[in-house]
Motif scaffolding. Structure first.
Motif, PDB file in Angstrom:
ATOM      1  N   SER A 181       2.098  36.458  90.417  1.00 48.70           N
ATOM      2  CA  SER A 181       2.419  36.970  89.083  1.00 48.70           C
ATOM      3  C   SER A 181       1.394  38.016  88.680  1.00 48.70           C
ATOM      4  CB  SER A 181       2.438  35.812  88.079  1.00 48.70           C
ATOM      5  OG  SER A 181       3.443  34.894  88.418  1.00 48.70           O
ATOM      6  N   SER A 219       0.830  42.453  87.783  1.00 48.71           N
ATOM      7  CA  SER A 219       1.537  43.657  87.339  1.00 48.71           C
ATOM      8  C   SER A 219       1.514  44.740  88.410  1.00 48.71           C
ATOM      9  CB  SER A 219       0.910  44.189  86.058  1.00 48.71           C
ATOM     10  OG  SER A 219      -0.428  44.603  86.281  1.00 48.71           O
ATOM     11  N   ASP A 242      -3.827  42.086  86.644  1.00 50.67           N
ATOM     12  CA  ASP A 242      -3.244  41.211  85.613  1.00 50.67           C
ATOM     13  C   ASP A 242      -2.622  39.960  86.219  1.00 50.67           C
ATOM     14  OD1 ASP A 242      -3.856  43.174  83.674  1.00 50.67           O
ATOM     15  OD2 ASP A 242      -2.018  44.240  84.174  1.00 50.67           O
ATOM     16  N   TRP A 243      -3.391  39.258  87.027  1.00 49.83           N
ATOM     17  CA  TRP A 243      -2.904  38.004  87.603  1.00 49.83           C
ATOM     18  C   TRP A 243      -2.763  36.969  86.492  1.00 49.83           C
ATOM     19  CZ3 TRP A 243      -6.145  34.229  91.089  1.00 49.83           C
ATOM     20  CH2 TRP A 243      -5.295  33.230  91.627  1.00 49.83           C
ATOM     21  N   GLN A 244      -1.524  36.484  86.309  1.00 46.55           N
ATOM     22  CA  GLN A 244      -1.235  35.464  85.309  1.00 46.55           C
ATOM     23  C   GLN A 244      -1.352  34.096  85.962  1.00 46.55           C
ATOM     24  OE1 GLN A 244      -0.414  36.345  82.051  1.00 46.55           O
ATOM     25  NE2 GLN A 244      -0.751  38.480  82.645  1.00 46.55           N
ATOM     26  N   ILE A 245      -2.401  33.335  85.586  1.00 42.57           N
ATOM     27  CA  ILE A 245      -2.622  32.056  86.239  1.00 42.57           C
ATOM     28  C   ILE A 245      -3.442  31.150  85.319  1.00 42.57           C
ATOM     29  CG2 ILE A 245      -4.774  32.699  87.411  1.00 42.57           C
ATOM     30  CD1 ILE A 245      -1.874  30.660  88.960  1.00 42.57           C
ATOM     31  N   GLY A 262      -3.044  29.896  82.525  1.00 42.92           N
ATOM     32  CA  GLY A 262      -3.120  30.292  81.128  1.00 42.92           C
ATOM     33  C   GLY A 262      -4.021  31.485  80.863  1.00 42.92           C
ATOM     34  N   LYS A 263      -4.406  32.200  81.914  1.00 45.30           N
ATOM     35  CA  LYS A 263      -5.297  33.349  81.762  1.00 45.30           C
ATOM     36  C   LYS A 263      -4.681  34.577  82.408  1.00 45.30           C
ATOM     37  CE  LYS A 263      -9.701  30.820  81.752  1.00 45.30           C
ATOM     38  NZ  LYS A 263     -11.068  30.752  82.346  1.00 45.30           N
ATOM     39  N   THR A 264      -5.197  35.724  82.024  1.00 44.30           N
ATOM     40  CA  THR A 264      -4.901  36.983  82.708  1.00 44.30           C
ATOM     41  C   THR A 264      -6.218  37.501  83.259  1.00 44.30           C
ATOM     42  OG1 THR A 264      -3.090  37.499  81.198  1.00 44.30           O
ATOM     43  CG2 THR A 264      -4.020  39.319  82.486  1.00 44.30           C
ATOM     44  N   THR A 265      -6.287  37.627  84.560  1.00 50.85           N
ATOM     45  CA  THR A 265      -7.543  38.040  85.185  1.00 50.85           C
ATOM     46  C   THR A 265      -7.288  39.151  86.187  1.00 50.85           C
ATOM     47  OG1 THR A 265      -9.530  37.214  86.334  1.00 50.85           O
ATOM     48  CG2 THR A 265      -7.425  36.307  87.035  1.00 50.85           C
TER      49      THR A 265
END
Length: 822
Positions: free
Chosen positions: A255, A257, A279-282, A284-287
Motif C-alpha cells: 500500500s 503511492s 507513503d507506505w500505509q501500515i 495506522g501510519k504513513t511512512t
C-alpha cells in the motif's frame, strides 16, 4: 527537550571555533612509512578468526582517513608495493563518494599492514575485472495499453519511477525490477505491490544481469548458458524480502503511492541500489521507507539497510516457504550484538531437477522479537533501532561454480559468515592528518586541549541528546537515566573546573534537570529493579544539587540512597549487580555504587556509611582478585549457578580490561571522598591501589603504553588494544600520583599511558572534530553471554562511546594536573 535542542544549536555554532582554538598546531610529523607528500595513512588489519577470510572487504570513510571527498579521488591502498583492489564508493547513498572500499585476502589470525596513498597514476592503472553489477532497465519506443507496455526495446537507466499504471507483469521493466549481483549470484526486486525478492542462479562466475531477459519475460525461467531464475516467490517475501508483521501474517510493502529505484554504485567490487517506497500505509501510519541494498565481489550477501520516516514497532524479514526443504536456525543463546540466521535448504528451485538451494536471512540477535511463519514465508520479526534496521540475505545454489553441495556445507558456511559479521577485523589506523597534530610534546595544556577537543566534538554529536526525550546514539534507543550519562557529564564537569565554559555547563544542568520531576522522582528510573548501574548518575545529580540546591534534587538523591538501603546483597554483604543478576558481584558495580554512596554519606550522613563502602572493596578483593597475577576477574557468582561461573570458585574466567578499569577508578575516586584523617578506613583502599598498580604495569603494552581488551592474552586471535580500559587505567595512575595514593615512580607510567591513548585512539577528521576509537561497546555476563574469551571478542568494537570518552576526558584533566606540578 526543546531547551536542550536550542542549547545544542547555539553550541554547534561555536564548536568549530572551540575545536580550532584548542587544536594543537605542530610542525608536520612525517609517518615512518611515508617518503612522499601523497601519504594518507598507515593501517594494520588483523583477522580475529582462526580461519582465513577470503576477499575480506573493508570500508574506510574519507573522514576517517582525514581527507575530503575532493582530496580522495585517487586513493590507493598498498600492501608493500602492490596495489590492493579498491573502489571509491557512495556508501551513504546521498550521491557523493564518501568511502574507500578495499578487498584483500587474510590468512587465519593474520596482521596485515597496508599503506593508503593518494596516487593518481597508480589509481588509474587499476584494471579490475567487473565482479558486481546493479542494473535498472526499462522499455522505450513502445506504448502503454492499459497496464501493459507493448513493443519497444530495453534501455538501461540509473533512476526510474514507474508511472501509476505500472504493476506486476506490465512488461515494461526488464525482469520486473532493479537487479543486483556479484560474481556468485544475482537478485531482482519486484518494483510493484509484491516487493518480492527473487534469485538468479549464475553458472558463469561473472556478472550476468546484462543478458537476462533481453528476449522476453519467459526466457529466464528456462536454463540458459548463464543460469536461470531459480525461485517461485508468489506472495511470499522470497529470498530475503521485508514487510510488517500484523500478528498473524506478513503485510507486504504494497500500500504505497509509488516506487522509485536508483543505481547508487555499479562498480567492479561494489554495487548498490536504493529503492524508495512512498507513503507506505501500515499499522495506522504513513511512512516513507528507503531501502539501500549493496553487494561486494565474491560474496553472496546483500547488505540491506532500511530507514523509515515514521518508526514502526517491527519489520518482518523472511524466506519463501517451499516443500522439500529443511528450516535451519542459528544459535539463539548468544549475546545480543552477535549475528545469527534463519535459513532453508533443499530442492526449492524451478530447474526441474534435484539441485539444491540454500537461502538465509542474517540479523543481530538483539533485534529479534520472534521467529514465526505464515502461509507463504518463514519469518523473523525484528525490532528496528529507532527508525532503522540492518540485515543481510543470501542464496547459495549448488549449480554455481564451486557451489555449496550439501546441507552440512551450507551450515558451516553460515556459521563462518555470522562469525565474520560479528567479529569485525581489528584496525589500527594512523593518518597523516592525525599524526601531524599529535607531534607536539606533551604538556599540561596539550592534555587539556585533547580533552576539550573530544568534549567539543561530543557536545555536537551526542551530549545534549542524553536528556530525557532525546536519543542515545550509542545504544540506538531513547535516552534514559543510566550510568553512561552520568559518566560523560562528570567528565565535562571535571574539565570545566580547569577550562570553564558557561554554555557547556548549562547543557550539563539541563540534561540532569530533564530527568527530575517536580516531586523528586527520576524519569525512566525504577527503584525495584535494584540495578546498581542506575546510581552512577547520582554523582552528577549531587554536584548539580551543590550548585543549585533544589528540593526535588534532594528528594531524588534520597530515592537513590533508598535503593542501596534495600538493595539485595550476598551473604557477606556485597551488593548484587542487579536484581536480574542474583547473587552476583561484578567489578562494574563497585564503581557504579560506591562513589555515590561515599559522596551521599559524606554530604548528608556525616560519613556513617563509609564502612559499607570500604567493605564492598574488601569483599571484591577477597572474591575477585587472582593472587598469582594481581588482576581481578570480571565477576563472581556466590550461588555458582551461572553458566559463566566456575562451579568450584564461582568466578568468571577472564580478566576483562574495562571491568578492572571500573574498579581502578572507583578506588581513587572513593579515596578522594573519605577524609584523610580516617586512616584505618582508607588503608585497605590504599593497599588495593598499590597492589593493582603493580599488576597493571605488568600487563601494560610495552610499545604503546595502553592495555588490551583481555588483559593477559595480548597474542590471542582477535584481542586488541582497547580505549576505555586504557583511559581508565591512565586516570587511575595519574590521579593516584596526584593525590599521593600511589608513589611518584608511577608518574612515568601515567604519562606513557596517556601518550599511548592519544597516539592509538584519537582520530582527527577534516572538519577538525575528533573521535575516540577501538572501544568495546558493551560486555556483561549471562543471558547468552558465557564469559569466554570468544565472548569478549564478539562484542562490537565501537567509537565515541561514553564509557571511553568520559575516562579519556578525565584522564586528560589528571595528566594536566600531573604535568603542571613539574
Amino acid at each position: 527537550m526543546a531547551r536542550i535542542l536550542f542549547g545544542k544549536t547555539l553550541l554547534s555554532l561555536s564548536i568549530a571555533a572551540v575545536v580550532s582554538a584548542c587544536s594543537p598546531q605542530p610542525a608536520v610529523k612525517t609517518p615512518a612509512a611515508a617518503d612522499n607528500t601523497n601519504q594518507i595513512a598507515n593501517l594494520s588489519v588483523s583477522n580475529p578468526s582462526n580461519f582465513a577470510r577470503h576477499q575480506q572487504t573493508l570500508l574506510l570513510p574519507f573522514s576517517d582517513l582525514g581527507v575530503s571527498a575532493e582530496q580522495a579521488q585517487a586513493l590507493v591502498a598498498l600492501a608493500g608495493d602492490t596495489a590492493v583492489a579498491s573502489q571509491l564508493i557512495d556508501h551513504s547513498g546521498d550521491g557523493t563518494k564518501d568511502t574507500l572500499l578495499l578487498q584483500f585476502e587474510l590468512t587465519a589470525a593474520e596482521h596485515k599492514p597496508l599503506r593508503i596513498v593518494n596516487d593518481r597514476a597508480r589509481f588509474n592503472d587499476q584494471q579490475l575485472p567487473k565482479r558486481t553489477q546493479a542494473e535498472i532497465s526499462h522499455k522505450v519506443g513502445g506504448q502503454w495499453q492499459d497496464a501493459k507496455y507493448i513493443g519497444g526495446q530495453f534501455q538501461n537507466v540509473t533512476e526510474l519511477t514507474p508511472p501509476p499504471q505500472y504493476t506486476d507483469h506490465s512488461e515494461w521493466i526488464r525482469y520486473e525490477g532493479p537487479g543486483i549481483e556479484s560474481d556468485k549470484v544475482g537478485y531482482r526486486i519486484y518494483l510493484d505491490w509484491r516487493n518480492g525478492f527473487d534469485v538468479f542462479g549464475n553458472k558463469t562466475g561473472a556478472p550476468v544481469l546484462q543478458q537476462v531477459g533481453l528476449d522476453g519475460y519467459k526466457s529466464y525461467h528456462a536454463m540458459a548458458d548463464w543460469g536461470m531464475d531459480l525461485l517461485k516467490v508468489g506472495k511470499s517475501l522470497g529470498a530475503g524480502g521485508f514487510g510488517y508483521w500484523d500478528g498473524d501474517k506478513v503485510q507486504l510493502v504494497s500500500s504505497v503511492s509509488g516506487h522509485s529505484a536508483k543505481v547508487i554504485e555499479n562498480g567492479a567490487l561494489y554495487s548498490a541500489l536504493q529503492i524508495q517506497y512512498k507513503d507506505w500505509q501500515i499499522a495506522g501510519k504513513t511512512t516513507q521507507l528507503t531501502a539501500n541494498l549493496s553487494m561486494t565481489a565474491g560474496s553472496r550477501l546483500v547488505h540491506t539497510r532500511l530507514s523509515l520516516s515514521e518508526p514502526l514497532d517491527n519489520i518482518a524479514i523472511g524466506l519463501v516457504k517451499l516443500p522439500n526443504t529443511t528450516l535451519l536456525q542459528g544459535k539463539q543463546d548468544i549475546p545480543g550484538h552477535s549475528w545469527t540466521y534463519l535459513a532453508t535448504w533443499g530442492e526449492q528451485t524451478l530447474t526441474g531437477g534435484n539441485d539444491k538451494l540454500g537461502m538465509a536471512i542474517l540479523f543481530k540477535h538483539s533485534a529479534k522479537k520472534t521467529i514465526t511463519s505464515d502461509d507463504n514465508s518463514h519469518v523473523a520479526v525484528l525490532t528496528p533501532s529507532g527508525s532503522a534496521l540492518e540485515y543481510y540475505f543470501l542464496s547459495a545454489w549448488d549449480g554455481e561454480p564451486g557451489g555449496i553441495q550439501t546441507e552440512a556445507e551450507f551450515v558451516a558456511y553460515l556459521q563462518q559468515t555470522v562469525e565474520q559479521l560479528t567479529l569485525t577485523p581489528r584496525l589500527r589506523l594512523k593518518t597523516t592528518l592525525s599524526e601531524q597534530q599529535k607531534a607536539q610534546p606533551l604538556t599540561a595544556e596539550v592534555a587539556l586541549d585533547w580533552s576539550e577537543r573530544l568534549a567539543a566534538s561530543e557536545m555536537s554529536r551526542q551530549t545534549p541528546f542524553y536528556a530525557y526525550g532525546g536519543w542515545d546514539y550509542e545504544r540506538q534507543r531513547p535516552s534514559k537515566w543510566e550510568y553512561t550519562t552520568g559518566l560523560q557529564l562528570q567528565a565535562y564537569d571535571d574539565l570545566l573546573k580547569l577550562r570553564p565554559n558557561p554554555k557547556w555547563q548549562q547543557v550539563l544542568s539541563e540534561v540532569i534537570d530533564s530527568f527530575i520531576t517536580a516531586d523528586g522522582d527520576i524519569r525512566t528510573y525504577k527503584l525495584s529493579n535494584y540495578n546498581i548501574d542506575s546510581l552512577n548518575s547520582g554523582n552528577m545529580l549531587l554536584r548539580e544539587y551543590q550548585r543549585n540546591p533544589k528540593p526535588q534534587y534532594k528528594q531524588a538523591l534520597d530515592l537513590l540512597r533508598k535503593q542501596l538501603t534495600e538493595h539485595p546483597r550476598t551473604a557477606e554483604g556485597a551488593f548484587w549487580h542487579k536484581k536480574i543478576y542474583p547473587h552476583q558481584l561484578w567489578l562494574d558495580g563497585v564503581y557504579m555504587g560506591m562513589p555515590f554512596l561515599a559522596n551521599y554519606t559524606k554530604t548528608f550522613e556525616q560519613g556513617h556509611a563509609f564502612d559499607e563502602v570500604v567493605k564492598e572493596f574488601s569483599i571484591s578483593r577477597a572474591k575477585l582478585r587472582d593472587p598469582n597475577t594481581g588482576l581481578y576477574y570480571h565477576a563472581w557468582d556466590e550461588a555458582r549457578a551461572q553458566a559463566w561461573a566456575d562451579k568450584d570458585t564461582g568466578l568468571a574466567s577472564q580478566f576483562w580490561g574495562r571491568g578492572l578499569g571500573w574498579l581502578a577508578m572507583a578506588l581513587v575516586d572513593v579515596l578522594e571522598i573519605i577524609p584523610e584523617q580516617q586512616t584505618e578506613l582508607r588503608q585497605p583502599l590504599l593497599d588495593m591501589s598499590a597492589e593493582l598498580a603493580d599488576a597493571l604495569v605488568k600487563v601494560q603494552d610495552h610499545d604503546t603504553g595502553t592495555w588490551y581488551q583481555i588483559l593477559d592474552k595480548p597474542q590471542a586471535a582477535g584481542n586488541y588494544l582497547e580505549s576505555s580500559a586504557s583511559s581508565m587505567f591512565t586516570y587511575f595512575f595519574a590521579k593516584g600520583v596526584n593525590n599521593g595514593y600511589l608513589p611518584p615512580r608511577y608518574k612515568a607510567t601515567a604519562i606513557k599511558a596517556y601518550q599511548g591513548l592519544v597516539d592509538e585512539f584519537i582520530l582527527l577528521h577534516p572538519d577538525n572534530s575528533v573521535s575516540l576509537v577501538n572501544t568495546c561497546q558493551v560486555a556483561g555476563l549471562g543471558f547468552g553471554r558465557d564469559g569466554s574469551y570468544e565472548y569478549y571478542m564478539s562484542e562490537p568494537v565501537f567509537r565515541n562511546d561514553a564509557k571511553a570518552n568520559g575516562p579519556f576526558i578525565m584522564a586528560g584533566v589528571q595528566i594536566a594536573k600531573l604535568l603542571a606540578t613539574n
